[in-house]
Scaffold this motif. Structure first.
Motif, PDB file in Angstrom:
ATOM      1  N   MET A 456      22.883  36.747  64.332  1.00 12.66           N
ATOM      2  CA  MET A 456      24.229  36.890  64.881  1.00 12.66           C
ATOM      3  C   MET A 456      24.559  38.356  65.131  1.00 12.66           C
ATOM      4  O   MET A 456      25.087  38.724  66.191  1.00 12.66           O
ATOM      5  CB  MET A 456      25.252  36.266  63.924  1.00 12.66           C
ATOM      6  CG  MET A 456      26.679  36.228  64.463  1.00 12.66           C
ATOM      7  SD  MET A 456      27.850  35.494  63.290  1.00 12.66           S
ATOM      8  CE  MET A 456      27.143  33.850  63.099  1.00 12.66           C
ATOM      9  N   ALA A 457      24.235  39.221  64.170  1.00 13.11           N
ATOM     10  CA  ALA A 457      24.497  40.651  64.344  1.00 13.11           C
ATOM     11  C   ALA A 457      23.705  41.216  65.511  1.00 13.11           C
ATOM     12  O   ALA A 457      24.191  42.087  66.238  1.00 13.11           O
ATOM     13  CB  ALA A 457      24.140  41.398  63.057  1.00 13.11           C
ATOM     14  N   LEU A 458      22.489  40.710  65.706  1.00 17.49           N
ATOM     15  CA  LEU A 458      21.645  41.208  66.794  1.00 17.49           C
ATOM     16  C   LEU A 458      22.105  40.675  68.149  1.00 17.49           C
ATOM     17  O   LEU A 458      22.299  41.437  69.105  1.00 17.49           O
ATOM     18  CB  LEU A 458      20.190  40.802  66.534  1.00 17.49           C
ATOM     19  CG  LEU A 458      19.194  41.074  67.663  1.00 17.49           C
ATOM     20  CD1 LEU A 458      19.113  42.563  67.961  1.00 17.49           C
ATOM     21  CD2 LEU A 458      17.822  40.514  67.306  1.00 17.49           C
ATOM     22  N   LYS A 459      22.303  39.367  68.237  1.00 20.58           N
ATOM     23  CA  LYS A 459      22.557  38.749  69.536  1.00 20.58           C
ATOM     24  C   LYS A 459      23.969  38.979  70.063  1.00 20.58           C
ATOM     25  O   LYS A 459      24.237  38.694  71.233  1.00 20.58           O
ATOM     26  CB  LYS A 459      22.266  37.248  69.459  1.00 20.58           C
ATOM     27  CG  LYS A 459      20.790  36.944  69.267  1.00 20.58           C
ATOM     28  CD  LYS A 459      20.477  35.485  69.487  1.00 20.58           C
ATOM     29  CE  LYS A 459      18.996  35.219  69.460  1.00 20.58           C
ATOM     30  NZ  LYS A 459      18.651  33.841  69.799  1.00 20.58           N
ATOM     31  N   GLN A 460      24.853  39.478  69.218  1.00 22.80           N
ATOM     32  CA  GLN A 460      26.196  39.800  69.708  1.00 22.80           C
ATOM     33  C   GLN A 460      26.294  41.251  70.172  1.00 22.80           C
ATOM     34  O   GLN A 460      27.348  41.663  70.660  1.00 22.80           O
ATOM     35  CB  GLN A 460      27.235  39.507  68.621  1.00 22.80           C
ATOM     36  CG  GLN A 460      27.419  38.019  68.369  1.00 22.80           C
ATOM     37  CD  GLN A 460      28.553  37.688  67.408  1.00 22.80           C
ATOM     38  OE1 GLN A 460      29.146  36.624  67.473  1.00 22.80           O
ATOM     39  NE2 GLN A 460      28.860  38.597  66.510  1.00 22.80           N
ATOM     40  N   SER A 461      25.226  42.004  70.047  1.00 23.65           N
ATOM     41  CA  SER A 461      25.256  43.391  70.508  1.00 23.65           C
ATOM     42  C   SER A 461      25.084  43.433  72.026  1.00 23.65           C
ATOM     43  O   SER A 461      24.310  42.660  72.600  1.00 23.65           O
ATOM     44  CB  SER A 461      24.140  44.198  69.836  1.00 23.65           C
ATOM     45  OG  SER A 461      22.876  43.722  70.243  1.00 23.65           O
ATOM     46  N   PRO A 462      25.794  44.316  72.715  1.00 27.02           N
ATOM     47  CA  PRO A 462      25.708  44.393  74.182  1.00 27.02           C
ATOM     48  C   PRO A 462      24.296  44.679  74.682  1.00 27.02           C
ATOM     49  O   PRO A 462      23.887  44.160  75.730  1.00 27.02           O
ATOM     50  CB  PRO A 462      26.668  45.532  74.529  1.00 27.02           C
ATOM     51  CG  PRO A 462      27.616  45.604  73.378  1.00 27.02           C
ATOM     52  CD  PRO A 462      26.816  45.233  72.169  1.00 27.02           C
ATOM     53  N   ASP A 463      23.542  45.517  73.960  1.00 25.98           N
ATOM     54  CA  ASP A 463      22.201  45.861  74.430  1.00 25.98           C
ATOM     55  C   ASP A 463      21.256  44.670  74.374  1.00 25.98           C
ATOM     56  O   ASP A 463      20.320  44.582  75.179  1.00 25.98           O
ATOM     57  CB  ASP A 463      21.642  47.029  73.610  1.00 25.98           C
ATOM     58  CG  ASP A 463      22.140  48.369  74.116  1.00 25.98           C
ATOM     59  OD1 ASP A 463      23.274  48.394  74.641  1.00 25.98           O
ATOM     60  OD2 ASP A 463      21.428  49.373  74.000  1.00 25.98           O
ATOM     61  N   TYR A 464      21.460  43.776  73.428  1.00 23.53           N
ATOM     62  CA  TYR A 464      20.653  42.557  73.399  1.00 23.53           C
ATOM     63  C   TYR A 464      20.967  41.694  74.617  1.00 23.53           C
ATOM     64  O   TYR A 464      20.061  41.206  75.308  1.00 23.53           O
ATOM     65  CB  TYR A 464      20.904  41.765  72.124  1.00 23.53           C
ATOM     66  CG  TYR A 464      20.274  40.391  72.166  1.00 23.53           C
ATOM     67  CD1 TYR A 464      18.939  40.211  71.837  1.00 23.53           C
ATOM     68  CD2 TYR A 464      21.018  39.269  72.570  1.00 23.53           C
ATOM     69  CE1 TYR A 464      18.344  38.957  71.900  1.00 23.53           C
ATOM     70  CE2 TYR A 464      20.430  38.017  72.639  1.00 23.53           C
ATOM     71  CZ  TYR A 464      19.105  37.865  72.305  1.00 23.53           C
ATOM     72  OH  TYR A 464      18.520  36.623  72.386  1.00 23.53           O
ATOM     73  N   LYS A 465      22.242  41.469  74.896  1.00 24.42           N
ATOM     74  CA  LYS A 465      22.645  40.618  76.006  1.00 24.42           C
ATOM     75  C   LYS A 465      22.211  41.218  77.346  1.00 24.42           C
ATOM     76  O   LYS A 465      21.854  40.487  78.275  1.00 24.42           O
ATOM     77  CB  LYS A 465      24.154  40.407  75.988  1.00 24.42           C
ATOM     78  CG  LYS A 465      24.664  39.701  74.733  1.00 24.42           C
ATOM     79  CD  LYS A 465      26.194  39.693  74.703  1.00 24.42           C
ATOM     80  CE  LYS A 465      26.728  39.156  73.398  1.00 24.42           C
ATOM     81  NZ  LYS A 465      28.189  39.259  73.280  1.00 24.42           N
ATOM     82  N   ARG A 466      22.247  42.546  77.433  1.00 23.21           N
ATOM     83  CA  ARG A 466      21.874  43.207  78.693  1.00 23.21           C
ATOM     84  C   ARG A 466      20.450  42.869  79.094  1.00 23.21           C
ATOM     85  O   ARG A 466      20.160  42.631  80.276  1.00 23.21           O
ATOM     86  CB  ARG A 466      22.032  44.720  78.522  1.00 23.21           C
ATOM     87  CG  ARG A 466      21.632  45.525  79.744  1.00 23.21           C
ATOM     88  CD  ARG A 466      21.875  47.001  79.514  1.00 23.21           C
ATOM     89  NE  ARG A 466      21.107  47.499  78.369  1.00 23.21           N
ATOM     90  CZ  ARG A 466      19.833  47.892  78.454  1.00 23.21           C
ATOM     91  NH1 ARG A 466      19.201  47.840  79.618  1.00 23.21           N
ATOM     92  NH2 ARG A 466      19.201  48.341  77.391  1.00 23.21           N
ATOM     93  N   VAL A 467      19.530  42.816  78.121  1.00 26.78           N
ATOM     94  CA  VAL A 467      18.128  42.524  78.412  1.00 26.78           C
ATOM     95  C   VAL A 467      17.871  41.019  78.417  1.00 26.78           C
ATOM     96  O   VAL A 467      17.191  40.502  79.297  1.00 26.78           O
ATOM     97  CB  VAL A 467      17.213  43.225  77.391  1.00 26.78           C
ATOM     98  CG1 VAL A 467      15.762  42.829  77.608  1.00 26.78           C
ATOM     99  CG2 VAL A 467      17.373  44.732  77.487  1.00 26.78           C
ATOM    100  N   ALA A 468      18.428  40.304  77.424  1.00 26.51           N
ATOM    101  CA  ALA A 468      18.170  38.868  77.311  1.00 26.51           C
ATOM    102  C   ALA A 468      18.709  38.091  78.507  1.00 26.51           C
ATOM    103  O   ALA A 468      18.114  37.089  78.922  1.00 26.51           O
ATOM    104  CB  ALA A 468      18.778  38.328  76.018  1.00 26.51           C
ATOM    105  N   TYR A 469      19.807  38.551  79.088  1.00 22.08           N
ATOM    106  CA  TYR A 469      20.424  37.843  80.202  1.00 22.08           C
ATOM    107  C   TYR A 469      20.310  38.596  81.528  1.00 22.08           C
ATOM    108  O   TYR A 469      20.972  38.245  82.505  1.00 22.08           O
ATOM    109  CB  TYR A 469      21.902  37.562  79.877  1.00 22.08           C
ATOM    110  CG  TYR A 469      22.076  36.619  78.710  1.00 22.08           C
ATOM    111  CD1 TYR A 469      21.999  35.249  78.881  1.00 22.08           C
ATOM    112  CD2 TYR A 469      22.295  37.110  77.427  1.00 22.08           C
ATOM    113  CE1 TYR A 469      22.149  34.377  77.810  1.00 22.08           C
ATOM    114  CE2 TYR A 469      22.448  36.253  76.344  1.00 22.08           C
ATOM    115  CZ  TYR A 469      22.363  34.894  76.542  1.00 22.08           C
ATOM    116  OH  TYR A 469      22.498  34.028  75.475  1.00 22.08           O
TER     117      TYR A 469
END
Length: 674
Positions: A456-469
């Protein structure tokens, strides 16, 4: 005069071309048929832009490049592998360096002349004929000639160098291809071994490079992965190294070694161990794949059995008899077995610290999650620069390191490479770019429930979403946006206005970056898909533009509000008035220990796969509720699901799936009445 008389002996040259020149002629004919004739006769309504001539029948070119030069090397040096011819040639008033030089020059001529004649004829076809099926530059023609020359000379010189160490022509040819395939065997099978015993080994990252390390497998990848300068430099360097090596080996080779399997004593233990260790890996891999899950003992048995068989076979080949049994056989077998065991054990031993290593925050420059990205341009796959996918955001890096640390300290079992545990529903692929310039990679398969807080801490970070999506694609210029309903592919709208495209991109990006962890894991199907149409970097008319697809989830309030505001939402929406009736059938999933995918399956209703009684309804409220809730497919061992078919008044029917807990009271009521 001395050079012409000794190094270019006309008698031997004449004899070589008279006896073996047919190979060069056949090589020329096959190349002409496979390239210039293919280009001249191929017809396409729209010409294809290519960046390499290997994109035109390239598999056949490589096949010829790895077969004809090997045959030439075997035939030209056949005199060394037979007793009487060996005595005859070595009895001539020529030194060995003279014999080797004249035969090498013959081979070079038989290889290079057909290749460059084909290159010249291809250039003539390109210049003289209009309307070719392929569009390419003149530089691609010369690049093809250079590449084929290097590949062919490498294969020829490898065959010659191997022939110096092997005393039988058949074994010489087999050894050449074994050497070419050996790196691939080691790559795949040793990777399986590491994956089986080394926690965190990034096995998936290696497969994309496997086809590039062997010319035999290059046949399958040459059309999609272009020839690069580094590859040609390596093969050219190896071909040049084999030339002086052949002179050195030939000078030390004994005449009486003809017909022997191995001509040098020093090569025998190398051959013995190489064949033995190869069969060790193959035996271990085979028994790993056929053994029940978690049966480590069978894998060890495969290693032992492969080692014994490999050593015995190698000994029989070397001695040319099956009568190999003596007092030194067992001690040597034990010695080679211990060496093989060390090679297998050391990389996966706990004391080397690989599995427990987590870098310190101060040692990490940036982090990327996921593997490499590729794009398809002008008919070839090209790796995308991964620098934009790395992040040095402290919050993101701390979240990754915290997750990694918990994975290491948790009591997770090693994943089975053949029977992966489907309960591990999260894949974590970490790439650390360290301050010392190295890249540290780890890959894990973990259960989401145990690591929920860290994920949860990882996937709610903007940098994770920027690459994952892939939100970086929303920062690029777009031609238009097509939005297609998830329920019905016929429901679609287009956004072509630059202002509307810009507004939609910004809102979609905000909705993606604002997703909560629960929204990212939502089991509900998306409302629609947005296809982003870009200008293409390709010159191929078959690929006029690039397209990227983004989900529009029900939780994307900004995007859905914008669609409603611009009167596009209703064009994507299907109402209950458009549905005549709904059919519902119950499906029970009960397969403990064997999870299976469950998804909307038209055949389950139309083909009545379950044999269960179907419930039909025309209740508009129930139909309206069904249209608002559609569950995505999921993997489960035990569940009660309902396969649903909505019969449209006009157009295509709609299929969906719901779990028992998704049913409304009205749905439960009509199902209970049946």
């Amino acid at each position: 005069m001395i050079f012409n008389r000794l190094f270019c002996n006309r008698g031997i040259l004449y004899q070589n071309f008279r006896q073996h020149g047919w190979l060069g002629i056949l090589y020329l004919i096959t190349l002409l048929f496979s390239l210039p004739l293919h280009i001249a006769t191929e017809h396409r309504d729209i010409p294809q832009q290519i960046t390499s001539l290997f994109q035109s029948n390239g598999e056949t070119h490589i096949l010829f490049a790895i077969t004809f030069p090997v045959a030439m090397g075997i035939f030209l040096f056949r005199y060394m592998q037979s007793g009487a011819p060996s005595d005859l040639f070595h009895g001539l008033p020529l030194q060995r360096k003279h014999l080797l030089t004249v035969n090498l020059l013959t081979g070079f001529g038989m290889i290079l002349v057909p290749i460059w004649l084909t290159t010249a004829i291809t250039g003539w076809v390109w210049a003289a004929q209009d309307g070719l099926a392929f569009i390419f530059n003149g530089s691609e023609i010369w690049m093809w000639g250079l590449s084929m020359s290097i590949y062919s000379l490498f294969m020829f010189m490898l065959t010659v160098a191997v022939g110096m160490c092997i005393g039988q022509s058949v074994l010489q040819g087999l050894t050449v291809y074994a050497i070419l395939l050996l790196p691939v065997v080691f790559w795949f099978i040793f990777t399986l071994h590491l994956q089986h015993y080394l926690f965190g080994y990034p096995y998936g990252d290696m497969n994309s490079y496997a086809e590039k390390i062997s010319l035999v497998l290059r046949m399958a990848s040459i059309s999609n992965y272009p020839v690069i300068g580094r590859e040609l430099v390596i093969y050219a360097a190896l071909a040049l190294v084999f030339i002086p090596l052949s002179y050195v080996l030939y000078a030390k080779r004994k005449v009486e070694s003809a017909t022997q399997a191995i001509t040098f004593t020093l090569v025998k233990p190398i051959f013995r161990f190489g064949l033995m260790f190869t069969l060790v890996l193959i035996g271990g891999a085979y028994f790993t794949m056929i053994a029940p899950p978690g049966s480590t003992g069978w894998t060890i048995f495969g290693y032992v059995l492969g080692g014994i068989v490999g050593y015995i076979v190698a000994e029989m080949i070397i001695r040319k008899t099956w009568l190999i049994w003596n007092g030194r056989l067992l001690p040597k077998l034990v010695l080679y077995g211990l060496l093989s065991g060390l090679i297998l054990y050391v990389p996966v031993a706990d004391w080397n610290g690989y599995a427990a290593r987590v870098p310190e925050m101060n040692d990490v420059k940036s982090i990327k999650l996921g593997g490499d990205h590729y794009t398809y341009v002008n008919g070839v796959n090209q790796k995308v620069d991964d620098q934009p996918f790395y992040s040095d955001d402290p919050e993101f890096m701390e979240a990754v390191l915290a997750l990694h640390q918990k994975i290491i300290t948790s009591d997770l079992s090693l994943p089975d490479p053949v029977y992966p545990d489907d309960n591990y529903d999260e894949y974590v692929y970490i790439n650390y770019k360290l301050n010392n310039g190295k890249v540290m990679k780890r890959r894990y398969q973990i259960p989401e429930a145990e690591f929920r807080q860290e994920l949860m801490a990882l996937k709610q970070s903007p940098d994770y979403k920027r690459v994952a999506y892939d939100t970086y694609k929303l920062d690029e210029d777009l031609l238009s946006i097509g939005i297609r309903s998830t329920i019905s592919s016929y429901r679609k709208v287009y956004i072509g206005s630059p202002d509307q495209v810009r507004e939609f991109k910004e809102l979609l990006k905000q909705d993606i970056l604002d997703q909560t962890y629960e929204e990212q894991r939502s089991p509900w199907q998306s409302f629609a898909y947005a296809e982003m149409n870009q200008e293409s970097a390709s010159n191929d008319p078959y690929q006029p533009k690039e397209m990227w697809s983004f989900e529009i989830k029900p939780s994307y309030d900004r995007v859905i509000g914008w669609l409603k505001e611009n009167k596009l939402y209703d064009q994507l929406l299907i109402t209950a008035d458009e549905i005549a009736s709904a059919q519902i059938v119950k499906q029970e999933i009960d397969s403990p220990g064997n999870p299976q995918w469950v998804y909307a399956e038209p055949e389950y209703i139309d083909g009545n796969l379950s044999g269960s009684k179907q419930v039909a309804t025309k209740n508009k409220k129930i139909i309206s509720d069904l249209l608002e809730r559609q569950r995505s497919g999921e993997r489960t061992e035990k569940a009660t699901v309902y396969q649903i078919k909505l019969n449209a008044i006009r157009g295509e029917n709609i299929y969906m799936m719901l779990k028992e807990e998704d049913l409304t009271e009205d749905m439960k009521a009509i199902l209970a009445d049946q």
